[in-house]
Design a protein around this motif. Structure first.
Motif, PDB file in Angstrom:
ATOM      1  N   LEU A  74       0.803  -1.220   0.000  1.00  9.31           N
ATOM      2  CA  LEU A  74       0.000   0.000   0.000  1.00  9.31           C
ATOM      3  C   LEU A  74       0.842   1.280   0.000  1.00  9.31           C
ATOM      4  CD1 LEU A  74      -2.876   0.961  -0.071  1.00  9.31           C
ATOM      5  CD2 LEU A  74      -2.968   0.819   2.415  1.00  9.31           C
ATOM      6  N   TRP A  75       1.962   1.228   0.680  1.00  9.21           N
ATOM      7  CA  TRP A  75       2.837   2.408   0.699  1.00  9.21           C
ATOM      8  C   TRP A  75       3.265   2.749  -0.742  1.00  9.21           C
ATOM      9  CZ3 TRP A  75       7.976   3.135  -0.808  1.00  9.21           C
ATOM     10  CH2 TRP A  75       8.523   4.385  -0.443  1.00  9.21           C
ATOM     11  N   THR A  76       3.697   1.705  -1.491  1.00 10.27           N
ATOM     12  CA  THR A  76       4.136   1.913  -2.884  1.00 10.27           C
ATOM     13  C   THR A  76       2.971   2.419  -3.739  1.00 10.27           C
ATOM     14  OG1 THR A  76       5.531  -0.012  -2.523  1.00 10.27           O
ATOM     15  CG2 THR A  76       5.366   0.791  -4.777  1.00 10.27           C
ATOM     16  N   VAL A  77       1.815   1.803  -3.546  1.00 14.72           N
ATOM     17  CA  VAL A  77       0.628   2.212  -4.314  1.00 14.72           C
ATOM     18  C   VAL A  77       0.379   3.708  -4.121  1.00 14.72           C
ATOM     19  CG1 VAL A  77      -1.906   1.994  -4.375  1.00 14.72           C
ATOM     20  CG2 VAL A  77      -0.477  -0.069  -4.344  1.00 14.72           C
ATOM     21  N   GLN A  78       0.483   4.144  -2.858  1.00 13.34           N
ATOM     22  CA  GLN A  78       0.182   5.552  -2.567  1.00 13.34           C
ATOM     23  C   GLN A  78       1.254   6.497  -3.114  1.00 13.34           C
ATOM     24  OE1 GLN A  78      -2.243   5.585   1.493  1.00 13.34           O
ATOM     25  NE2 GLN A  78      -0.359   4.429   1.626  1.00 13.34           N
ATOM     26  N   GLN A  79       2.488   6.008  -3.142  1.00  9.01           N
ATOM     27  CA  GLN A  79       3.569   6.818  -3.722  1.00  9.01           C
ATOM     28  C   GLN A  79       3.268   7.091  -5.198  1.00  9.01           C
ATOM     29  OE1 GLN A  79       6.646   8.014  -2.237  1.00  9.01           O
ATOM     30  NE2 GLN A  79       5.378   7.641  -0.448  1.00  9.01           N
ATOM     31  N   ILE A  80       2.758   6.072  -5.859  1.00  5.62           N
ATOM     32  CA  ILE A  80       2.458   6.241  -7.295  1.00  5.62           C
ATOM     33  C   ILE A  80       1.230   7.127  -7.476  1.00  5.62           C
ATOM     34  CG2 ILE A  80       1.809   5.027  -9.422  1.00  5.62           C
ATOM     35  CD1 ILE A  80       3.385   2.588  -8.331  1.00  5.62           C
ATOM     36  N   MET A  81       0.249   6.960  -6.603  1.00  8.11           N
ATOM     37  CA  MET A  81      -0.987   7.735  -6.736  1.00  8.11           C
ATOM     38  C   MET A  81      -0.757   9.234  -6.530  1.00  8.11           C
ATOM     39  SD  MET A  81      -3.898   5.685  -4.709  1.00  8.11           S
ATOM     40  CE  MET A  81      -4.857   4.411  -5.493  1.00  8.11           C
ATOM     41  N   GLY A  82       0.079   9.557  -5.547  1.00  7.78           N
ATOM     42  CA  GLY A  82       0.291  10.976  -5.205  1.00  7.78           C
ATOM     43  C   GLY A  82      -0.673  11.400  -4.106  1.00  7.78           C
ATOM     44  N   ILE A  83      -0.247  12.393  -3.359  1.00  7.65           N
ATOM     45  CA  ILE A  83      -0.982  12.815  -2.158  1.00  7.65           C
ATOM     46  C   ILE A  83      -2.432  13.226  -2.439  1.00  7.65           C
ATOM     47  CG2 ILE A  83       0.140  15.112  -2.320  1.00  7.65           C
ATOM     48  CD1 ILE A  83      -0.622  13.909   1.080  1.00  7.65           C
ATOM     49  N   ASP A  84      -2.662  13.916  -3.568  1.00  6.73           N
ATOM     50  CA  ASP A  84      -4.028  14.403  -3.824  1.00  6.73           C
ATOM     51  C   ASP A  84      -5.016  13.256  -3.983  1.00  6.73           C
ATOM     52  OD1 ASP A  84      -3.038  16.901  -3.656  1.00  6.73           O
ATOM     53  OD2 ASP A  84      -2.935  17.243  -5.839  1.00  6.73           O
ATOM     54  N   MET A  85      -4.594  12.263  -4.710  1.00  3.06           N
ATOM     55  CA  MET A  85      -5.506  11.132  -4.930  1.00  3.06           C
ATOM     56  C   MET A  85      -5.731  10.385  -3.616  1.00  3.06           C
ATOM     57  SD  MET A  85      -5.404   7.987  -7.670  1.00  3.06           S
ATOM     58  CE  MET A  85      -5.724   8.951  -9.129  1.00  3.06           C
ATOM     59  N   VAL A  86      -4.664  10.188  -2.837  1.00  2.84           N
ATOM     60  CA  VAL A  86      -4.807   9.475  -1.562  1.00  2.84           C
ATOM     61  C   VAL A  86      -5.811  10.231  -0.680  1.00  2.84           C
ATOM     62  CG1 VAL A  86      -3.623   8.730   0.552  1.00  2.84           C
ATOM     63  CG2 VAL A  86      -2.479   8.488  -1.664  1.00  2.84           C
ATOM     64  N   ARG A  87      -5.624  11.526  -0.568  1.00  5.17           N
ATOM     65  CA  ARG A  87      -6.520  12.360   0.245  1.00  5.17           C
ATOM     66  C   ARG A  87      -7.969  12.236  -0.192  1.00  5.17           C
ATOM     67  NH1 ARG A  87      -3.184  17.110   1.598  1.00  5.17           N
ATOM     68  NH2 ARG A  87      -2.647  16.505   3.709  1.00  5.17           N
ATOM     69  N   SER A  88      -8.177  12.446  -1.481  1.00  6.27           N
ATOM     70  CA  SER A  88      -9.570  12.470  -1.927  1.00  6.27           C
ATOM     71  C   SER A  88     -10.232  11.106  -1.752  1.00  6.27           C
ATOM     72  CB  SER A  88      -9.684  13.000  -3.355  1.00  6.27           C
ATOM     73  OG  SER A  88      -9.240  12.025  -4.248  1.00  6.27           O
ATOM     74  N   ARG A  89      -9.433  10.026  -1.911  1.00  3.62           N
ATOM     75  CA  ARG A  89     -10.007   8.679  -1.732  1.00  3.62           C
ATOM     76  C   ARG A  89     -10.423   8.486  -0.262  1.00  3.62           C
ATOM     77  NH1 ARG A  89      -8.044   5.230  -6.020  1.00  3.62           N
ATOM     78  NH2 ARG A  89      -8.738   6.392  -7.839  1.00  3.62           N
ATOM     79  N   VAL A  90      -9.545   8.894   0.658  1.00  2.68           N
ATOM     80  CA  VAL A  90      -9.845   8.687   2.076  1.00  2.68           C
ATOM     81  C   VAL A  90     -11.049   9.551   2.470  1.00  2.68           C
ATOM     82  CG1 VAL A  90      -8.950   8.824   4.442  1.00  2.68           C
ATOM     83  CG2 VAL A  90      -7.459   8.021   2.610  1.00  2.68           C
ATOM     84  N   GLU A  91     -11.080  10.764   1.966  1.00  2.00           N
ATOM     85  CA  GLU A  91     -12.217  11.647   2.290  1.00  2.00           C
ATOM     86  C   GLU A  91     -13.528  11.064   1.775  1.00  2.00           C
ATOM     87  OE1 GLU A  91     -10.837  15.307   0.634  1.00  2.00           O
ATOM     88  OE2 GLU A  91      -9.700  15.829   2.455  1.00  2.00           O
ATOM     89  N   LYS A  92     -13.459  10.549   0.568  1.00  3.04           N
ATOM     90  CA  LYS A  92     -14.653   9.966  -0.048  1.00  3.04           C
ATOM     91  C   LYS A  92     -15.132   8.760   0.787  1.00  3.04           C
ATOM     92  CE  LYS A  92     -16.193   8.100  -4.414  1.00  3.04           C
ATOM     93  NZ  LYS A  92     -15.853   7.315  -5.539  1.00  3.04           N
ATOM     94  N   ALA A  93     -14.183   7.963   1.240  1.00  2.00           N
ATOM     95  CA  ALA A  93     -14.539   6.760   1.998  1.00  2.00           C
ATOM     96  C   ALA A  93     -15.128   7.122   3.357  1.00  2.00           C
ATOM     97  CB  ALA A  93     -13.301   5.883   2.165  1.00  2.00           C
ATOM     98  N   MET A  94     -14.695   8.258   3.914  1.00  2.00           N
ATOM     99  CA  MET A  94     -15.221   8.664   5.224  1.00  2.00           C
ATOM    100  C   MET A  94     -16.703   9.008   5.162  1.00  2.00           C
ATOM    101  SD  MET A  94     -11.873  10.653   6.532  1.00  2.00           S
ATOM    102  CE  MET A  94     -12.721  11.915   7.406  1.00  2.00           C
ATOM    103  N   GLU A  95     -17.164   9.327   3.977  1.00  2.00           N
ATOM    104  CA  GLU A  95     -18.584   9.656   3.837  1.00  2.00           C
ATOM    105  C   GLU A  95     -19.472   8.426   3.800  1.00  2.00           C
ATOM    106  OE1 GLU A  95     -18.652  11.965   0.265  1.00  2.00           O
ATOM    107  OE2 GLU A  95     -17.282  13.438   1.156  1.00  2.00           O
TER     108      GLU A  95
END
Ligand code: GLU
Length: 549
Positions: free
Chosen positions: A527-548
């Motif tokens: 998961l760490w590698t996956v997130q490195q490739i995704m970039g911070i913006d995508m990680v953030r928006s995914r987590v925010e979306k999931a919190m809803e």
């Protein structure tokens, strides 16, 4: 009967003799033991796995022995011919890496033994038939469809073998005058072979897969030349495989029953018989009955080669799997020689199976995983692009615009001692990594049941606060551990397993929540590698979306 006169009456325009063709198509000068094989498909528009299985055997037998392999188009049956079938056939075979030394290609024909398209060989066949007529071994038969049907009925009633033989071969001994009169009257006719076979006599022939074949001689006066002046399969095969100097005839076992006819025709022409290699039909285990049965065009989409192209199986993987079912010891050889080229394997007809070969899709998938694990990220990307270009324009555009990112994605856990083995075919690969793109992101799995909705939100809130792309893998995981402990989950799964009542769950459950939020799945590469490739913006928006949720 003056057979020369009859031959002239039937074939006034044929001036060549068999010797002319013998001279035109001399014996090949090949090393001792070299095999000459051919693939001889009819252009019916359906090219299937069985064809590829046979073609690979042809290709391997020829090329492991220093021989030659050619492609012949058997288009003498215009009822079965489908417009445009030949280019599709050529494309499909080349897609799967089957190359021929001679024969039909997209840019015409190559090789010294052509034409390799049967409809262009009428004069050759007629020359050979004329030769048989001249020797009294073939004759014109004017029987109509209706007459033949009546014979068939009478034979069925009397429980006799069907066909035109013995007394049923009514035109076997027509006089020259009778024949001439019928022709002058415009009556249509075929040419039949005059069989001298005795059903009580057995002949022997060599089959490189099955060993010695011994069967009763053929008694039927088979049709060798049809009304339109083209041969039947029986005669065409004999003439072509002789003149093209085929040494090994690899073909489906459905032709076994016709061997008595073929042997008789080779002998009548005074030609050496080839060695037959009757391979088996492909079978599968039926999903419903659990019984072994033939793969069927109607029931089994996997019989069609288009199925593999469309799903994006690497041609190399399909070929590698076919090698394992073609030669009994291939798998063992591959284990001992994981890096070797498949062409280094000692392929032989005697190692081919003589009874129903089992085709197993899940086995193909396993082989494909092994093959793909050895590919570089660039190779995977290149293949995915060519697949998408043909079948999924939208994915092609997406991929073309994101090559750098894709190389990183395909590079995850590649190389090294234990590469990941989870890529099988293009469509599956896309489904597997599409979460890297917002346009295709979806929640493919459920949340882990061990974590309550309230804890889930808490985990994600804290995760978001603490997430820093500058953290290395262990710093990142330390933070996950901290959340785990704070919320009453075990940092070590084995502690939880020992005392489940003391914890709500363990670190695996907590990280699954994060994984599911980021990737939509409960399973993914690191998961760490996956997130490195995704970039911070995508990680953030995914987590925010999931919190809803
Ligand atoms: N045209 C025949 C078929 O498609 C070929 C059989 C052979 O290979 O001789 O079945």
């Amino acid at each position: 009967m003056d057979y020369d006169k009859l031959a002239e009456l039937l074939f006034p325009n044929i001036t060549k003799t068999p010797e002319d063709y013998e001279a035109l198509y001399p014996e090949r000068s090949l090393p001792e033991g070299a095999m000459v094989t051919r693939m001889a498909p009819s252009p019916t528009g359906f090219i299937h796995l069985g064809n590829l299985y046979g073609a690979l055997a042809d290709e391997r037998l020829a090329h492991t022995t220093g021989g030659a392999c050619f492609l012949r188009i058997e288009d003498t049956d215009d009822k079965r011919e489908v417009e445009g079938a030949v280019p599709v056939l050529l494309d499909t075979l080349s897609y799967f890496g089957i190359t021929f030394d001679e024969g039909k290609t997209k840019d015409g024909e190559i090789g010294a033994y052509g034409p390799y398209t049967q409809s262009q060989r009428a004069e050759i066949y007629q020359t050979m038939v004329k030769h048989l007529v001249r020797q009294g071994k073939a004759y014109p038969c004017f029987m109509t469809e209706e007459e033949i049907e009546e014979i068939r009925k009478a034979q069925a009633e009397a429980k006799l073998d069907p066909g035109i033989y013995g007394a049923y071969a009514k035109h076997r001994d027509l006089s020259y005058e009778e024949i001439e009169k019928r022709i002058q009257n415009g009556e249509e006719y075929v040419i039949r072979f005059r069989s001298e076979g005795d059903p009580a006599r057995y002949f022997h022939a060599v089959d490189a897969i099955r060993g010695d074949i011994s069967m009763p001689e053929n008694v039927q006066d088979v049709v060798i030349l049809k009304k339109i002046g083209l041969p039947t399969y029986h005669f065409a095969h004999v003439v072509d495989d002789h003149l093209m100097r085929t040494t090994h005839v690899v073909r489906g076992e459905e032709w076994m029953a016709s061997v008595p006819i073929h042997v008789q025709l080779f002998d009548a022409m005074g030609w050496e018989r080839p060695i037959f290699c009757h391979n088996t039909v492909l079978m599968k285990i039926d999903e419903e009955t659990n019984q072994k049965r033939k793969l069927s065009k109607r029931k089994d989409p996997e019989l069609s080669l288009e199925y593999y192209k469309k799903l994006g199986y690497f041609p190399e993987a399909v070929r590698e799997y076919l090698m394992t079912i073609l030669n009994s010891d291939y798998e063992e050889w591959r284990l001992a020689n994981p890096e070797a080229d498949y062409r280094d394997f000692d392929f032989s007809a005697s190692k081919m199976s003589s009874s129903g070969t089992l085709f197993d899709l899940s086995k193909l998938n396993d082989v494909s995983k092994d093959v793909l694990a050895k590919k570089s990220a660039a190779q995977i990307l290149e293949f995915m692009l060519s697949w998408a270009e043909e079948y999924h324009r939208d994915i092609f555009d997406l991929f073309s615009a994101n090559k750098e990112k894709l190389l990183k994605i395909f590079d995850i856990d590649r190389g090294g001692e234990k590469p990941r083995k989870d890529l099988i075919f293009a469509e599956q690969i896309f489904g597997f990594m599409k979460y890297f793109f917002d346009e295709y992101f979806e929640y493919q799995d459920e949340w882990p049941a061990e974590v309550s909705a309230q804890d889930r939100k808490e985990i994600l809130t804290r995760y978001l606060q603490g997430y820093d792309p500058a953290d290395d893998n262990s710093a990142w995981f330390e933070k996950v551990r901290a959340i785990t402990a704070d919320l009453g989950y075990a940092v070590k799964p084995k502690d939880y397993k020992k005392n489940p009542e003391q914890y709500k769950g363990h670190v695996g459950h907590v990280s699954t929540v994060i994984r599911r939020a980021v990737t939509g799945k409960t399973n993914s590469p690191d998961l760490w590698t996956v997130q490195q490739i995704m970039g911070i913006d995508m990680v953030r928006s995914r987590v925010e979306k999931a919190m809803e949720q």
